[in-house]
Design a protein around this motif. Structure first.
Motif, PDB file in Angstrom:
ATOM      1  N   CYS A   1      -7.505 -12.321  -2.590  1.00 29.25           N
ATOM      2  CA  CYS A   1      -6.669 -13.310  -3.048  1.00 29.25           C
ATOM      3  C   CYS A   1      -5.523 -12.609  -3.971  1.00 29.25           C
ATOM      4  CB  CYS A   1      -7.411 -14.139  -4.389  1.00 29.25           C
ATOM      5  SG  CYS A   1      -8.976 -14.937  -4.238  1.00 29.25           S
ATOM      6  N   LEU A   2      -5.284 -11.332  -4.213  1.00 26.70           N
ATOM      7  CA  LEU A   2      -4.141 -10.781  -4.806  1.00 26.70           C
ATOM      8  C   LEU A   2      -2.960 -10.824  -3.990  1.00 26.70           C
ATOM      9  CD1 LEU A   2      -5.058  -7.642  -7.033  1.00 26.70           C
ATOM     10  CD2 LEU A   2      -3.814  -9.717  -7.769  1.00 26.70           C
ATOM     11  N   PRO A   3      -3.267 -10.428  -2.701  1.00 27.07           N
ATOM     12  CA  PRO A   3      -2.072 -10.703  -1.649  1.00 27.07           C
ATOM     13  C   PRO A   3      -1.611 -11.878  -1.203  1.00 27.07           C
ATOM     14  CG  PRO A   3      -4.011  -9.564  -0.434  1.00 27.07           C
ATOM     15  CD  PRO A   3      -4.414  -9.797  -2.015  1.00 27.07           C
ATOM     16  N   LEU A   4      -2.390 -12.956  -1.449  1.00 25.53           N
ATOM     17  CA  LEU A   4      -2.451 -14.259  -0.970  1.00 25.53           C
ATOM     18  C   LEU A   4      -1.467 -14.934  -1.915  1.00 25.53           C
ATOM     19  CD1 LEU A   4      -5.765 -15.516   0.426  1.00 25.53           C
ATOM     20  CD2 LEU A   4      -3.676 -14.818   1.688  1.00 25.53           C
ATOM     21  N   LEU A   5      -1.221 -14.515  -3.309  1.00 20.62           N
ATOM     22  CA  LEU A   5      -0.474 -15.383  -4.410  1.00 20.62           C
ATOM     23  C   LEU A   5       0.889 -15.378  -3.505  1.00 20.62           C
ATOM     24  CD1 LEU A   5      -1.648 -13.934  -7.726  1.00 20.62           C
ATOM     25  CD2 LEU A   5      -1.999 -16.149  -6.814  1.00 20.62           C
ATOM     26  N   ARG A   6       1.619 -16.535  -4.093  1.00 25.63           N
ATOM     27  CA  ARG A   6       2.874 -16.418  -3.580  1.00 25.63           C
ATOM     28  C   ARG A   6       3.652 -17.081  -4.926  1.00 25.63           C
ATOM     29  NH1 ARG A   6       1.681 -14.073  -0.289  1.00 25.63           N
ATOM     30  NH2 ARG A   6       1.874 -14.244   1.993  1.00 25.63           N
ATOM     31  N   PHE A   7       4.940 -16.919  -4.925  1.00 26.71           N
ATOM     32  CA  PHE A   7       6.209 -17.377  -5.876  1.00 26.71           C
ATOM     33  C   PHE A   7       5.988 -18.811  -6.035  1.00 26.71           C
ATOM     34  CE2 PHE A   7       7.631 -13.337  -5.009  1.00 26.71           C
ATOM     35  CZ  PHE A   7       8.260 -12.597  -6.031  1.00 26.71           C
ATOM     36  N   ASP A   8       6.091 -19.085  -7.360  1.00 22.17           N
ATOM     37  CA  ASP A   8       6.231 -20.620  -7.806  1.00 22.17           C
ATOM     38  C   ASP A   8       7.539 -21.368  -7.051  1.00 22.17           C
ATOM     39  OD1 ASP A   8       7.003 -22.927  -9.833  1.00 22.17           O
ATOM     40  OD2 ASP A   8       5.236 -22.783  -9.846  1.00 22.17           O
ATOM     41  N   SER A   9       7.765 -22.185  -6.402  1.00 25.88           N
ATOM     42  CA  SER A   9       9.050 -22.552  -6.032  1.00 25.88           C
ATOM     43  C   SER A   9      10.019 -23.165  -7.261  1.00 25.88           C
ATOM     44  CB  SER A   9       8.597 -23.788  -5.129  1.00 25.88           C
ATOM     45  OG  SER A   9       8.074 -24.843  -5.911  1.00 25.88           O
ATOM     46  N   HIS A  10       9.366 -23.185  -8.257  1.00 23.46           N
ATOM     47  CA  HIS A  10      10.443 -23.805  -9.355  1.00 23.46           C
ATOM     48  C   HIS A  10      10.392 -22.814 -10.512  1.00 23.46           C
ATOM     49  CE1 HIS A  10      10.152 -27.568  -7.406  1.00 23.46           C
ATOM     50  NE2 HIS A  10       8.910 -27.720  -7.331  1.00 23.46           N
ATOM     51  N   ILE A  11       9.855 -22.005 -10.791  1.00 22.04           N
ATOM     52  CA  ILE A  11       9.584 -20.906 -11.891  1.00 22.04           C
ATOM     53  C   ILE A  11       9.597 -19.610 -11.195  1.00 22.04           C
ATOM     54  CG2 ILE A  11       8.602 -20.325 -14.033  1.00 22.04           C
ATOM     55  CD1 ILE A  11       7.202 -22.679 -14.294  1.00 22.04           C
ATOM     56  N   ARG A  12      10.640 -18.863 -11.208  1.00 21.68           N
ATOM     57  CA  ARG A  12      11.233 -17.615 -10.497  1.00 21.68           C
ATOM     58  C   ARG A  12      10.201 -16.611 -10.709  1.00 21.68           C
ATOM     59  NH1 ARG A  12      11.309 -14.109  -7.919  1.00 21.68           N
ATOM     60  NH2 ARG A  12      12.879 -12.849  -7.104  1.00 21.68           N
ATOM     61  N   GLU A  13       9.595 -16.252 -11.893  1.00 28.02           N
ATOM     62  CA  GLU A  13       8.810 -15.150 -12.034  1.00 28.02           C
ATOM     63  C   GLU A  13       7.344 -15.427 -12.334  1.00 28.02           C
ATOM     64  OE1 GLU A  13      10.071 -11.632 -14.470  1.00 28.02           O
ATOM     65  OE2 GLU A  13      11.813 -13.020 -15.233  1.00 28.02           O
ATOM     66  N   ASP A  14       7.025 -16.722 -11.831  1.00 31.29           N
ATOM     67  CA  ASP A  14       5.459 -17.347 -12.297  1.00 31.29           C
ATOM     68  C   ASP A  14       4.903 -17.148 -10.795  1.00 31.29           C
ATOM     69  OD1 ASP A  14       3.139 -17.953 -13.253  1.00 31.29           O
ATOM     70  OD2 ASP A  14       3.985 -19.714 -13.923  1.00 31.29           O
ATOM     71  N   ALA A  15       3.652 -17.338 -10.508  1.00 36.42           N
ATOM     72  CA  ALA A  15       2.920 -17.334  -9.562  1.00 36.42           C
ATOM     73  C   ALA A  15       2.499 -18.625  -9.102  1.00 36.42           C
ATOM     74  CB  ALA A  15       1.730 -16.405  -9.292  1.00 36.42           C
ATOM     75  N   ALA A  16       2.652 -19.110  -7.760  1.00 37.17           N
ATOM     76  CA  ALA A  16       2.256 -20.591  -7.682  1.00 37.17           C
ATOM     77  C   ALA A  16       0.864 -20.804  -7.879  1.00 37.17           C
ATOM     78  CB  ALA A  16       2.439 -20.623  -6.154  1.00 37.17           C
ATOM     79  N   GLY A  17       0.528 -22.050  -8.217  1.00 33.46           N
ATOM     80  CA  GLY A  17      -0.744 -22.553  -8.928  1.00 33.46           C
ATOM     81  C   GLY A  17      -1.683 -22.941  -7.665  1.00 33.46           C
ATOM     82  N   THR A  18      -1.040 -23.087  -6.281  1.00 37.23           N
ATOM     83  CA  THR A  18      -1.907 -23.683  -5.194  1.00 37.23           C
ATOM     84  C   THR A  18      -1.827 -22.658  -4.133  1.00 37.23           C
ATOM     85  OG1 THR A  18       0.140 -24.653  -4.495  1.00 37.23           O
ATOM     86  CG2 THR A  18      -1.562 -26.241  -6.077  1.00 37.23           C
ATOM     87  N   PRO A  19      -2.674 -22.634  -3.309  1.00 36.71           N
ATOM     88  CA  PRO A  19      -3.855 -23.390  -3.497  1.00 36.71           C
ATOM     89  C   PRO A  19      -4.803 -22.640  -4.332  1.00 36.71           C
ATOM     90  CG  PRO A  19      -4.163 -21.910  -1.507  1.00 36.71           C
ATOM     91  CD  PRO A  19      -2.621 -21.850  -2.238  1.00 36.71           C
ATOM     92  N   HIS A  20      -5.379 -23.640  -5.374  1.00 35.20           N
ATOM     93  CA  HIS A  20      -5.976 -23.184  -6.719  1.00 35.20           C
ATOM     94  C   HIS A  20      -7.343 -22.322  -6.404  1.00 35.20           C
ATOM     95  CE1 HIS A  20      -6.649 -23.727 -10.738  1.00 35.20           C
ATOM     96  NE2 HIS A  20      -7.894 -24.199 -10.712  1.00 35.20           N
ATOM     97  N   GLU A  21      -7.746 -22.253  -5.250  1.00 32.03           N
ATOM     98  CA  GLU A  21      -9.114 -21.511  -5.014  1.00 32.03           C
ATOM     99  C   GLU A  21      -8.610 -20.110  -5.230  1.00 32.03           C
ATOM    100  OE1 GLU A  21     -11.738 -19.077  -2.960  1.00 32.03           O
ATOM    101  OE2 GLU A  21      -9.780 -19.550  -2.328  1.00 32.03           O
ATOM    102  N   ILE A  22      -7.237 -19.449  -4.867  1.00 31.32           N
ATOM    103  CA  ILE A  22      -7.202 -18.112  -4.802  1.00 31.32           C
ATOM    104  C   ILE A  22      -6.565 -17.823  -5.931  1.00 31.32           C
ATOM    105  CG2 ILE A  22      -6.593 -18.250  -2.405  1.00 31.32           C
ATOM    106  CD1 ILE A  22      -3.513 -17.872  -2.963  1.00 31.32           C
ATOM    107  N   THR A  23      -6.482 -18.671  -6.995  1.00 33.01           N
ATOM    108  CA  THR A  23      -5.806 -18.073  -8.289  1.00 33.01           C
ATOM    109  C   THR A  23      -6.737 -17.746  -9.433  1.00 33.01           C
ATOM    110  OG1 THR A  23      -5.843 -20.412  -9.402  1.00 33.01           O
ATOM    111  CG2 THR A  23      -3.985 -19.840  -8.005  1.00 33.01           C
ATOM    112  N   HIS A  24      -8.005 -17.997  -9.318  1.00 37.77           N
ATOM    113  CA  HIS A  24      -8.694 -17.787 -10.224  1.00 37.77           C
ATOM    114  C   HIS A  24      -9.183 -16.102 -10.699  1.00 37.77           C
ATOM    115  CE1 HIS A  24     -10.397 -21.587 -11.024  1.00 37.77           C
ATOM    116  NE2 HIS A  24     -10.212 -22.026  -9.389  1.00 37.77           N
ATOM    117  N   ALA A  25      -9.194 -15.242  -9.510  1.00 32.34           N
ATOM    118  CA  ALA A  25      -9.465 -13.991  -9.684  1.00 32.34           C
ATOM    119  C   ALA A  25      -8.190 -13.243 -10.234  1.00 32.34           C
ATOM    120  CB  ALA A  25     -10.013 -13.387  -8.465  1.00 32.34           C
ATOM    121  N   PRO A  26      -7.155 -13.703  -9.652  1.00 31.02           N
ATOM    122  CA  PRO A  26      -5.835 -12.794 -10.304  1.00 31.02           C
ATOM    123  C   PRO A  26      -5.684 -13.243 -11.830  1.00 31.02           C
ATOM    124  CG  PRO A  26      -5.327 -13.755  -8.026  1.00 31.02           C
ATOM    125  CD  PRO A  26      -6.958 -14.197  -8.307  1.00 31.02           C
ATOM    126  N   GLU A  27      -6.147 -14.666 -12.139  1.00 24.40           N
ATOM    127  CA  GLU A  27      -5.833 -15.016 -13.265  1.00 24.40           C
ATOM    128  C   GLU A  27      -6.698 -14.160 -14.142  1.00 24.40           C
ATOM    129  OE1 GLU A  27      -3.551 -17.072 -14.822  1.00 24.40           O
ATOM    130  OE2 GLU A  27      -3.286 -18.560 -13.302  1.00 24.40           O
TER     131      GLU A  27
END
Length: 450
Positions: A379-405
Motif C-alpha cells: 500500500c505505501l507505494p500506491l498512495l497518491r497526492f490529494d488533488s486539493h491539499i498539496r501535502e496530504d495523501a489521497a483518501g481513495t481508494p480507501h482500501e490502500i490507506t489503512h496500513a499507511p494511516e
C-alpha cells in the motif's frame, strides 16, 4: 430487431477498429470515453456470436450511472438484462457482464472465469495487481464458433492509483519481461475531439481551463507528466524491507499502531530502540467487528512480548449513538488494553513519516519493515497526492490507506509533543529520539515503564 445508429468521431473510430491485444483510449476529460467503451462492447456482442465480455468499473455507483442505465436504454428490445447476474444476454449467445472492484481483492471473484474481451473503464482507478489478475481471465471462453483473439480495452485519464502502470505501458511504452510493444496501442482523445460535446456544451472547456494548473494540464490536454507520482517516492523495497523478522535490539520498546474500520482493520506491531523503528507484524483483515478485532490482535501477540501501548485513531473514543459505548470501551473489554489516542495531524504526520523514509543513521534506514507485512509494503507505494491539499495523501481508494494511516500513528507516537504552531514545521532530523522520549515521558510514564 431495431437498428442502432452511431456517429463516432475519428478517434472513436480508431478505437472501434483496434484489434490490438491491449487498447487504451482517452487521456483527458470529455473525450467521449464511456460512450466509446459501451458501443465498442455492444458492437462486438452483436457481431460475434457467443462472445463473452466483461465490463468493469471501480465502484457499483459508477457502474450503474455510466453503463447500466445507458446500456439498458440502448439495448431495449435487442438484449435481455438479467439483474441477478448483472449481465446483458443477446439472442446470438453473446453476453456482456457488468462488474465492479471496489476493494483490491474484489478482482479475485473473476478467477477461474473466462472472457474473450474485458473492458476496464477508468483504468487508472485500478491497481496493477488488479489489471494483472484480470489478464488471467482474458482467454477463450469456449462458446464462439469463429476465430477471435482475446483482448482488453481500457479508458483512462492521468492520475489515480493506477497512473504509473498505465503510463508505463501506454505512454512511456517501457516494457518488461514478456510484454511486447506490438500488443499495446494508445489512442489519445481530448475534449476538442468530442464533436457532440463541443456543439452542445462548449462551456465545459472553460470549466476545465479553470482547474488548478496540474489538474488542468492533465484533464484538458492529457498531460501524463502533470500529476505527481507516488506520495512516498522515498520508499524503497530494497532499502526499507527486510526478509524475515528484523533484528530488534534487546530492550527495544514494543507497541502497536491501529487503524480500525469495518471495511478494514490494519494493525502494525512495532518496536523502537530510540534510533530506528521496526515494523515486524501486521493484521490486515476486513469485516471484523470491534470485539473481533480486539481478540484477533491479542491472539496474534506472542505472550512473551511486552506491548507498552497501542496507539489508535481518535475516533475510536467516540461513543456510538445506538449503544452509548465507544470503540475504546468495546476493545478494552475484549482484552485490548493500554489504548492511547493517536496524534492525528495528517500533514504533520506524513512529514514525520517522510523523514523516517528519507533519512538514515550509520548508513542504515530509520524505518525497517519485515517482508511479512505484505499489505503495508503493497500500500505505501500506491498512495497518491490529494488533488486539493498539496501535502496530504489521497483518501481513495480507501482500501490502500489503512496500513499507511496506522504507520503514521506509529511514528507520531514516537515524536516530541510540540505546540500546534511548531508541529507543522517540525523536522524530526533536528531532534534526537532520546530528547523525544524525555518530552513524552510525562504523558506516557505509566506505559513506557510498564
Amino acid at each position: 430487431m431495431r437498428e442502432i445508429v452511431i456517429e463516432p468521431n475519428e478517434k472513436q473510430k480508431s478505437f472501434f477498429e483496434s484489434t490490438a491485444r491491449y487498447t487504451a483510449y482517452g487521456g483527458a476529460r470529455g473525450g467521449g470515453k464511456s460512450w466509446a467503451m459501451r458501443m465498442k462492447l455492444i458492437l462486438l456482442a452483436l457481431n460475434y456470436s457467443g462472445i463473452q465480455i466483461l465490463l468493469l468499473r471501480r465502484t457499483l455507483a459508477e457502474l450503474r450511472e455510466n453503463h447500466l442505465l445507458p446500456m439498458t436504454a440502448i439495448l431495449k428490445d435487442i438484449a435481455k438484462y438479467v439483474a441477478s447476474e448483472k449481465e446483458f444476454r443477446f439472442p446470438n449467445g453473446s453476453r456482456i457482464k457488468l462488474g465492479y472492484c471496489e476493494s483490491v481483492n474484489d478482482v479475485l471473484q473473476f478467477q477461474g472465469q473466462a472472457y474473450e474481451v474485458i473492458g476496464l473503464e477508468e483504468a487508472t482507478h485500478f491497481t496493477e495487481f488488479q489489471f494483472q489478475a484480470l489478464t488471467e481471465s482474458n482467454r477463450y471462453a469456449g462458446c464462439m464458433t469463429e476465430k477471435f483473439s482475446p483482448r482488453m480495452y481500457f479508458t483512462c485519464n492521468p492520475g489515480g492509483v493506477g497512473h504509473d502502470w498505465v503510463k508505463r505501458l501506454f505512454i512511456d511504452r517501457c516494457f518488461r519481461g514478456s510484454e511486447k510493444a506490438d500488443d499495446y496501442l494508445f489512442i489519445k482523445s481530448l475534449v476538442f475531439d468530442n464533436r457532440f460535446l463541443m456543439e452542445n456544451n462548449p462551456e465545459y472547456v472553460e470549466t476545465l481551463k479553470n482547474l488548478p494548473e496540474a489538474r488542468r494540464k492533465a484533464m484538458l490536454y492529457g498531460d501524463w507528466e502533470a500529476f505527481e507520482g507516488a506520495f512516498f517516492p522515498e520508499f524503497s523495497q530494497k532499502l526499507h524491507v527486510q526478509r524475515g523478522l528484523p533484528d530488534i535490539p534487546a530492550g527495544a520498546i514494543r507497541f502497536r499502531a491501529l487503524d480500525y474500520g469495518l471495511d478494514m482493520t490494519a494493525c502494525l506491531w512495532c518496536a523502537t530502540d530510540g534510533k530506528r523503528l521496526f515494523v515486524y507484524r501486521e493484521l490486515y483483515q476486513s469485516g471484523l467487528l470491534l470485539s473481533e478485532a480486539a481478540k484477533r490482535i491479542c491472539a496474534m501477540t506472542d505472550k512473551s512480548e511486552i506491548i507498552r501501548y497501542t496507539v489508535a485513531s481518535p475516533d475510536l473514543w467516540s461513543r456510538r449513538q445506538e449503544s452509548g459505548r465507544s470503540g475504546f470501551d468495546i476493545m478494552s473489554q475484549n482484552g485490548l488494553t493500554r489504548l492511547i489516542k493517536a496524534e492525528n495531524s495528517r500533514i504533520a504526520g506524513w512529514r514525520v513519516l517522510r523523514e523516517y523514509l528519507a533519512n538514515g543513521i550509520d548508513g542504515k534506514p530509520r524505518l525497517i519493515i519485515s517482508d511479512e507485512c505484505k499489505n503495508l509494503i503493497r500500500c505505501l507505494p500506491l498512495l497518491r497526492f490529494d488533488s486539493h491539499i498539496r501535502e496530504d495523501a489521497a483518501g481513495t481508494p480507501h482500501e490502500i490507506t489503512h496500513a499507511p494511516e496506522a504507520l503514521r500513528y506509529a511514528v507520531m507516537s514516537r515524536t516530541p509533543k510540540l505546540p500546534p504552531k511548531q508541529i507543522n514545521a517540525f523536522a524530526p532530523s533536528v531532534y534526537s529520539f532520546d530528547d523525544a522520549r524525555e518530552q513524552e515521558r510525562g504523558e506516557f510514564e505509566d506505559i513506557i515503564n510498564y
